[in-house]
Design a protein around this motif. Structure first.
Motif: not given
Ligand code: CU
Lengths: 94, 534
Positions: B350, B422-423, B425-426, B430
């Motif tokens: 990240t 993961n969150w 990076n998401l 966005i």
């Protein structure tokens, strides 16, 4: 790491500096009675600048510091003068 | 304290006070840094919502959700919050406070009490600014620049907003003094100037700007107060004053303030890129020297904000030339970062995503800055949406992305817990898409002639504005994912005690996770250079 030493300035020096400052103040006042036009401001600023330098050097002990501090102060003054110069560069050509 | 086995972390340390008092009266540089972080998180959310409301207003021409006066006070408050409360203290106040002492091998900053005082001044300044929203004559509507003559003519509550910004200035100056003295006097033995990591170097350049430029805005804001209350006539042509003098004074601070915002961001990027490329930074000295060059030349370019104000022709030429000069050291840095990544073994995590996207948006922001720095194009683009897009690319894209990178990079060290990658990076993905969708159309709208600071626009600008407003909604969605992930992980994330999760080489990765109260049980002696991956 640090060898702190305090420099003790003798009273005699302090008093001499005081009188020099008073004489310069006298000059500032005296000059206002003469007519030099725009030069009057310049002279007043010059005398004030000398006084500020004396206060910094003796009363604020810059004279007794290692080279770094006087250099930093000089750098700041130069920067200030440059900013003034650039500002008045605009005004003098408008 | 007397436990012989392991000293406790700064988070668990029980001082004189308990609970929240243990934070707001703590002189520990790490706790002061977190105080700033929490304050900024709160106000950034407010500022972002204000921005979103403005974008919703602009989704269609005419009255959508607010009228012109509301819109004027919204962009004023948005600007004051984002500039004076978020990005000016920004990275130095949060990560400078937390990591500067650790990265140079010190137990705290030089003046811990003054450090706490600067947070208090900051908090008091914020409260004063906020009163401007709730007093008699309505929230200020001048924009964050408080331009004369309007700022002493409008009936709205300009005084508290100006005075609050004045008080926050002292906070900035004190932080600057603290950092300069800390860096001069408290580096660990063996850490010569050119063995100092790059984030502290940028903080050093920033600190000098904070000390030397902030007093100018302080005095200028006082002059506005004097002008409003006493009608002296510094800036009022009717009384022999000069409104352009206000612009000079304001930008003598506010342009260097851009470097207060962006230099530490460059420092953060210089930390992240070598760690995630597993490679020694390319051109360490060039980065250091370009930092100092930017800090110095940045003092003499302020006139590029005033190209259409009526300056003399020679001044226009000089300011344009100097503005182009600043592009050189900025570009040197970009080349250095790219060269560092070249043939490195990239570790796609990240913080690295944030750093690389920083490069992308910073390039767009910087190059459009040159379009605005040219005299001829500036006349066309001045006060259009092009300018708004440009500075959001620099301030939000540059400083904001670096801030996000810094949070994700140092988070495990600060909290002793890990966020969900993961969150994170998401959220980054966005956010990045939303960011581009929000600000790229503004360049186009500006070139086509849509002015800034209007609540309404002509029908031909509708398409670009729909795109931009939808981008704002996407960006806010990304922001929410990021914030929820971070806030949740700070309390419930998986605990880690590993000292060096990313494989960094600077000192903060050699102390405990989270750091102990005094960071180092024994002050280290520095022998090698930072970022040594050989
Ligand atoms: Cu500027």
């Amino acid at each position: 790491m640090s060898e702190e030493k305090t420099h003790i300035v003798p009273y005699k020096t302090q008093v001499i500096v005081l009188f020099v400052l008073l004489i310069l103040t006298g000059i500032t006042v005296a000059v206002t009675r003469l007519e030099f036009g725009a030069l009057n401001t310049l002279i007043a600023m010059l005398v004030a600048g000398i006084k500020a330098t004396i206060v910094l050097a003796w009363y604020m002990h810059l004279k007794y510091e290692k080279r770094l501090l006087p250099m930093l102060v000089a750098g700041v003054v130069i920067l200030f003068l440059l900013v003034l110069f650039v500002t008045f560069f605009d005004y003098s050509y408008r | 304290m007397e436990s012989p086995t392991k000293p406790i972390s700064y988070l668990d340390y029980k001082g004189e006070y308990k609970g929240i008092l243990g934070w707001i009266f703590s002189t520990d540089h790490k706790r002061v840094g977190l105080l700033y972080l929490y304050t900024m998180l709160a106000f950034f959310s407010v500022g972002a919502i204000l921005g979103l409301l403005m974008k919703i207003q602009l989704i269609a021409p005419g009255y959508t959700i607010m009228g012109p006066q509301t819109y004027n006070s919204l962009f004023t408050l948005h600007g004051i919050i984002m500039i004076f409360i978020i990005v000016v203290p920004g990275l130095p106040a949060v990560f400078g406070n937390f990591f500067l002492p650790i990265m140079i091998g010190a137990k705290d900053v030089a003046f811990p009490r003054i450090n706490l005082l600067s947070w208090w001044l900051y908090a008091v300044g914020i409260l004063i600014v906020l009163t401007s929203q709730f007093m008699g004559d309505g929230p200020p509507d001048t924009g964050w620049t408080f331009y004369a003559p309007y700022s002493f003519q409008t009936a709205t509550n300009v005084l508290p907003a100006v005075f609050g910004a004045f008080v926050m200035g002292f906070s900035s100056i004190l932080t600057g003094i603290n950092f300069v003295v800390t860096i001069h006097r408290m580096r660990a033995p063996g850490m010569t100037w050119f063995k100092m990591p790059l984030f502290p170097w940028t903080l050093y350049g920033t600190a000098w700007i904070q000390i030397l430029a902030t007093p100018v805005i302080g005095i200028t804001l006082l002059l506005i107060i004097a002008e409003r209350t006493l009608g002296i006539g510094f800036f009022d042509p009717a009384l022999g004053g000069d409104p352009i003098l206000y612009q000079h004074l304001f930008w003598i601070y506010s342009h260097p303030a851009v470097y207060i915002m962006i230099l530490p961001a460059m420092g953060v990027i210089s930390e992240i890129i070598p760690v995630f490329s597993k490679k020694t930074i390319f051109g360490y000295k060039a980065i250091v020297l370009s930092t100092m060059a930017i800090a110095f030349v940045g003092y003499f370019v302020w006139g590029h904000h005033m190209f259409t104000s009526g300056m003399s022709g020679r001044a226009l030429f000089a300011f344009s030339f100097l503005t182009f000069l600043v592009a050189i050291p900025s570009a040197i840095k970009v080349f250095n970062w790219v060269s560092t990544m070249h043939k490195g073994s990239l570790d796609l995590q990240t913080p690295f995503y944030w750093a690389v996207s920083f490069l992308f948006v910073f390039m767009i922001g910087g190059l459009t800055g040159l379009v605005l720095g040219s005299l001829a194009t500036n006349v066309h683009l001045h006060d259009t949406h092009f300018v708004v897009a440009h500075f959001h690319f620099i301030v939000f894209g540059g400083t904001g992305f670096a801030f996000m990178g810094a949070v994700h990079y140092w988070f495990p060290k600060m909290f002793g817990r890990m966020y969900d990658a993961n969150w994170a990076n998401l959220g980054w993905g966005i956010f990045f898409i939303g960011f581009l969708a929000l600000y790229l159309p503004m360049f186009y709208l500006g070139i086509m002639g849509m002015p800034r600071r209007y609540y309404d626009y002509l029908p031909e600008f509708h398409g670009g504005n729909i795109f931009s407003s939808l981008g704002a909604i996407v960006l806010i969605a990304g922001l929410m994912i990021i914030f929820i992930n971070l806030v949740r992980s700070a309390r419930h994330g998986t605990k880690i005690s590993e000292k060096n999760p990313w494989g960094g080489t600077t000192l903060e990765w050699q102390v405990d996770t989270p750091p102990t109260l005094e960071n180092f049980e024994e002050i280290p002696t520095i022998t090698g250079k930072p970022y040594d991956y050989n």
